[in-house]
Design an enzyme around this catalytic site. Structure first.
Site, PDB file in Angstrom:
ATOM      1  N   SER A 188       0.857  -1.180   0.000  1.00  0.00           N
ATOM      2  CA  SER A 188       0.000   0.000   0.000  1.00  0.00           C
ATOM      3  C   SER A 188       0.896   1.232   0.000  1.00  0.00           C
ATOM      4  O   SER A 188       1.721   1.405   0.894  1.00  0.00           O
ATOM      5  CB  SER A 188      -0.883  -0.032   1.251  1.00  0.00           C
ATOM      6  OG  SER A 188      -1.628   1.150   1.354  1.00  0.00           O
ATOM      7  N   GLU A 194     -11.287   0.826  -3.429  1.00  0.00           N
ATOM      8  CA  GLU A 194     -11.579   0.501  -2.024  1.00  0.00           C
ATOM      9  C   GLU A 194     -12.167   1.719  -1.308  1.00  0.00           C
ATOM     10  O   GLU A 194     -11.599   2.809  -1.343  1.00  0.00           O
ATOM     11  CB  GLU A 194     -10.263   0.064  -1.373  1.00  0.00           C
ATOM     12  CG  GLU A 194     -10.362  -0.413   0.063  1.00  0.00           C
ATOM     13  CD  GLU A 194      -8.997  -0.900   0.593  1.00  0.00           C
ATOM     14  OE1 GLU A 194      -8.079  -1.154  -0.222  1.00  0.00           O
ATOM     15  OE2 GLU A 194      -8.858  -1.001   1.821  1.00  0.00           O
ATOM     16  N   LYS A 203      -2.996   4.997  -2.432  1.00  0.00           N
ATOM     17  CA  LYS A 203      -3.940   5.804  -1.670  1.00  0.00           C
ATOM     18  C   LYS A 203      -4.337   6.987  -2.541  1.00  0.00           C
ATOM     19  O   LYS A 203      -3.468   7.619  -3.175  1.00  0.00           O
ATOM     20  CB  LYS A 203      -3.264   6.312  -0.384  1.00  0.00           C
ATOM     21  CG  LYS A 203      -2.983   5.207   0.616  1.00  0.00           C
ATOM     22  CD  LYS A 203      -4.272   4.648   1.181  1.00  0.00           C
ATOM     23  CE  LYS A 203      -4.022   3.682   2.310  1.00  0.00           C
ATOM     24  NZ  LYS A 203      -5.283   3.138   2.863  1.00  0.00           N
ATOM     25  N   GLY A 224      -4.231  -4.467   5.894  1.00  0.00           N
ATOM     26  CA  GLY A 224      -3.134  -4.269   6.847  1.00  0.00           C
ATOM     27  C   GLY A 224      -3.355  -2.992   7.626  1.00  0.00           C
ATOM     28  O   GLY A 224      -4.077  -2.086   7.178  1.00  0.00           O
ATOM     29  N   ASP A 272      -7.280   3.040  -2.967  1.00  0.00           N
ATOM     30  CA  ASP A 272      -7.998   3.082  -1.685  1.00  0.00           C
ATOM     31  C   ASP A 272      -8.192   4.541  -1.285  1.00  0.00           C
ATOM     32  O   ASP A 272      -7.218   5.283  -1.121  1.00  0.00           O
ATOM     33  CB  ASP A 272      -7.167   2.358  -0.614  1.00  0.00           C
ATOM     34  CG  ASP A 272      -7.891   2.267   0.726  1.00  0.00           C
ATOM     35  OD1 ASP A 272      -9.054   2.734   0.817  1.00  0.00           O
ATOM     36  OD2 ASP A 272      -7.291   1.733   1.684  1.00  0.00           O
ATOM     37  N   LYS A 318      -9.972  -7.326   7.605  1.00  0.00           N
ATOM     38  CA  LYS A 318      -9.011  -6.928   8.636  1.00  0.00           C
ATOM     39  C   LYS A 318      -9.568  -7.441   9.950  1.00  0.00           C
ATOM     40  O   LYS A 318     -10.598  -6.943  10.429  1.00  0.00           O
ATOM     41  CB  LYS A 318      -8.893  -5.403   8.721  1.00  0.00           C
ATOM     42  CG  LYS A 318      -8.104  -4.760   7.605  1.00  0.00           C
ATOM     43  CD  LYS A 318      -8.044  -3.259   7.803  1.00  0.00           C
ATOM     44  CE  LYS A 318      -7.405  -2.581   6.609  1.00  0.00           C
ATOM     45  NZ  LYS A 318      -7.694  -1.123   6.592  1.00  0.00           N
ATOM     46  N   ASP A 363     -13.937  -1.722   2.920  1.00  0.00           N
ATOM     47  CA  ASP A 363     -12.995  -1.953   4.016  1.00  0.00           C
ATOM     48  C   ASP A 363     -13.695  -1.472   5.300  1.00  0.00           C
ATOM     49  O   ASP A 363     -14.319  -2.266   6.026  1.00  0.00           O
ATOM     50  CB  ASP A 363     -11.692  -1.180   3.714  1.00  0.00           C
ATOM     51  CG  ASP A 363     -10.697  -1.149   4.862  1.00  0.00           C
ATOM     52  OD1 ASP A 363     -11.004  -1.655   5.948  1.00  0.00           O
ATOM     53  OD2 ASP A 363      -9.591  -0.583   4.696  1.00  0.00           O
ATOM     54  N   LYS A 421      -1.096  -0.931  -4.363  1.00  0.00           N
ATOM     55  CA  LYS A 421      -2.325  -0.193  -4.004  1.00  0.00           C
ATOM     56  C   LYS A 421      -1.930   1.256  -3.774  1.00  0.00           C
ATOM     57  O   LYS A 421      -0.991   1.534  -3.018  1.00  0.00           O
ATOM     58  CB  LYS A 421      -2.923  -0.809  -2.738  1.00  0.00           C
ATOM     59  CG  LYS A 421      -3.907   0.075  -1.990  1.00  0.00           C
ATOM     60  CD  LYS A 421      -4.667  -0.730  -0.955  1.00  0.00           C
ATOM     61  CE  LYS A 421      -4.790  -0.015   0.369  1.00  0.00           C
ATOM     62  NZ  LYS A 421      -5.541  -0.801   1.367  1.00  0.00           N
TER      63      LYS A 421
HETATM   64  O1  SMG Z   1      -0.387  -2.350   6.685  1.00  0.00           O
HETATM   65  O2  SMG Z   1       0.502  -1.967   4.750  1.00  0.00           O
HETATM   66  C1  SMG Z   1      -0.291  -1.704   5.651  1.00  0.00           C
HETATM   67  C2  SMG Z   1      -1.220  -0.525   5.454  1.00  0.00           C
HETATM   68  C3  SMG Z   1      -2.300  -0.868   4.511  1.00  0.00           C
HETATM   69  O3  SMG Z   1      -3.373   0.919   3.422  1.00  0.00           O
HETATM   70  C4  SMG Z   1      -3.337   0.229   4.400  1.00  0.00           C
HETATM   71  N1  SMG Z   1      -4.195   0.349   5.416  1.00  0.00           N
HETATM   72  O4  SMG Z   1      -7.420   1.607   4.706  1.00  0.00           O
HETATM   73  O5  SMG Z   1      -6.499  -0.192   4.093  1.00  0.00           O
HETATM   74  C5  SMG Z   1      -6.450   0.880   4.698  1.00  0.00           C
HETATM   75  C6  SMG Z   1      -5.230   1.342   5.443  1.00  0.00           C
HETATM   76  C7  SMG Z   1      -5.560   1.666   6.842  1.00  0.00           C
HETATM   77  C8  SMG Z   1      -4.422   2.042   7.699  1.00  0.00           C
HETATM   78  S1  SMG Z   1      -3.958   3.659   7.495  1.00  0.00           S
HETATM   79  C9  SMG Z   1      -2.873   3.950   8.768  1.00  0.00           C
HETATM   80 MG    MG Z   2      -8.523   0.528   3.196  1.00  0.00          MG
END
Ligand code: SMG
Ligand code: MG
Length: 413
Positions: free
Chosen positions: A174, A253, A202, A330, A228, A302, A278, A200
């Protein structure tokens, strides 16, 4: 008798929780992680350590520093565990004596070979803690620590308990919001070089079509790419989000608010790219409801968000029965949480690479033995731990060295 001093502890069964410790740590990230809701440079870690009459276990709470990803945040999680959840668990387990009386009313998984039946203490945690509303991430950390201890006592791994069908899992990464497209491309190129099987990105309003287009070009037509938004968009953005179809993404996402299934349904009808939820998916019931309504056709699992691994297994099973692919999300976990996630991602319904990246993507040094991407045929994969419990060893000297507060210890009164 639970408190009989002459009692020899059963080798494979926990009869009593002696103590629950909460450890607060600050672990610097190797690079800042920016999402639509904020930027983190340090992972504030809350570890739950349970000490039982038959061994110990660890769980990691995934709540963030601030209540931005969800309503939970780490100070709140520590507080609710200390004030409500841990005392209740110790009190109930003290009376429990390993009897079947506390087994959950509902089976953990349908059919024979129910996973919950083999971990009766862990399977009783959710019902013991159900008197507290919400706080799923806090509850999950406790349940996971108990599950770890129980499986260690039984000599069984989480993968075995969950029903893992593979020894290695496909990993994605991510990638946070960058300060420029060039910087983003450099970061993505580095991850591709390391072998990650899926990227992925953001996204947020103003950081979407341009960076996504640039990364699609970098990856070529076959590179697996998804985005996402962490709830950053509104219904007015449906045309813009639908235009992401141009980039042949695996999924979009959580573009809209957690509670807003209806707008997700509208987007799913307006675009070809699958919509994946999510934040909205809190348990098996909300997963089935969102799928039935057409708000999601792929689910991000998750365990922390769902109150624990046992509920995550139920979500997996329900999605599989409905032919809905799932993948493992994650929360910037250390090796403690990552080990359990990797075991979960080895289940048959996990059909897409997870946000289960190597330790080095997050930390210069991990709290456990590091998770390292494989090579050769295992390029871009992590090995599923097969030792008892989570299969990793917590480096307690680091728990002490990185502590941001004195540990809180909850014992039987
Ligand atoms: O653990 O690699 C990881 C982060 C993956 O993008 C990630 N998590 O919305 O999926 C999500 C985000 C939430 C955590 S943001 C701190
Ligand atoms: Mg997410």
């Amino acid at each position: 008798m639970p408190n009989d001093p002459n009692r020899t502890p059963a080798l494979d069964r926990i009869d009593r929780l002696e103590r629950i410790e909460l450890h607060r740590l600050e672990v610097p990230l190797v690079r800042p992680f920016e999402t639509s809701f904020g930027r983190e440079t340090v992972r504030e870690v809350l570890l739950v350590h349970v000490v039982t009459d038959s061994g110990e276990g660890w769980g990691e709470c995934v709540a963030g520093r601030d209540p931005f990803y969800s309503a939970e945040y780490v100070d709140g999680a520590a507080s609710v565990i200390e004030r409500y959840l841990a005392p209740a668990l110790i009190e109930t387990t003290g009376r429990r004596v390993g009897s079947a009386a506390d087994a959950p009313a509902e089976p953990v998984a349908e059919g024979p070979g129910s996973r919950g039946a083999s971990v009766p203490l862990a399977a009783s945690v959710a019902s013991t803690l159900s008197f507290v509303a919400g706080h799923r991430m806090a509850k999950a950390a406790l349940e996971t620590a108990v599950l770890d201890a129980e499986l260690r006592a039984q000599g069984r791994s989480m993968g075995e308990c969950f029903g893992a069908v593979r020894d290695w899992v496909d990993c994605g990464v991510s990638v946070g919001i960058a300060s420029s497209v060039d910087e983003l491309l450099d970061e993505v190129a580095g991850y591709v070089e390391e072998g990650y099987r899926r990227i992925k990105l953001k996204i947020k309003p103003g950081w979407d079509l341009v960076p996504v287009g640039a990364v699609r070009e970098l990856l070529g037509p076959h590179g697996m790419l998804q985005v996402d938004a962490n709830t950053a968009y509104t219904a007015d953005d449906i045309p813009l989000l639908a235009s992401l179809d141009l980039f042949d993404l695996l999924l979009i996402e959580q573009p809209f608010a957690e509670e807003d299934l209806a707008t997700h349904v509208r987007l799913a009808e307006a675009c070809d790219t699958p919509v994946c939820l999510d934040e909205s998916i809190l348990d098996r019931t909300t997963a089935i409801d969102a799928i039935d309504r057409g708000a999601t056709s792929i689910v991000n699992i998750k365990p922390g968000r769902m109150g624990g691994y046992l509920e995550a297994l139920r979500v997996h099973d329900a999605c599989r029965a409905l032919d809905v692919p799932v993948w493992c999300g994650g929360m910037l976990e250390t090796g403690v949480g990552r080990a359990a996630n990797v075991a979960l991602a080895a289940l048959p319904g996990f059909l897409l690479p997870g946000d289960t990246s190597a330790s080095s993507r997050y930390f210069a040094e991990d709290l456990t033995e590091p998770f390292v991407l494989g090579s050769g045929e295992h390029r871009g994969q992590l090995r599923v731990p097969d030792a008892p419990g989570s299969g990793v060893t917590v480096r307690e000297e680091l728990v002490r060295a990185w502590a941001s507060a004195a540990p809180v210890v909850i014992t039987a009164r």
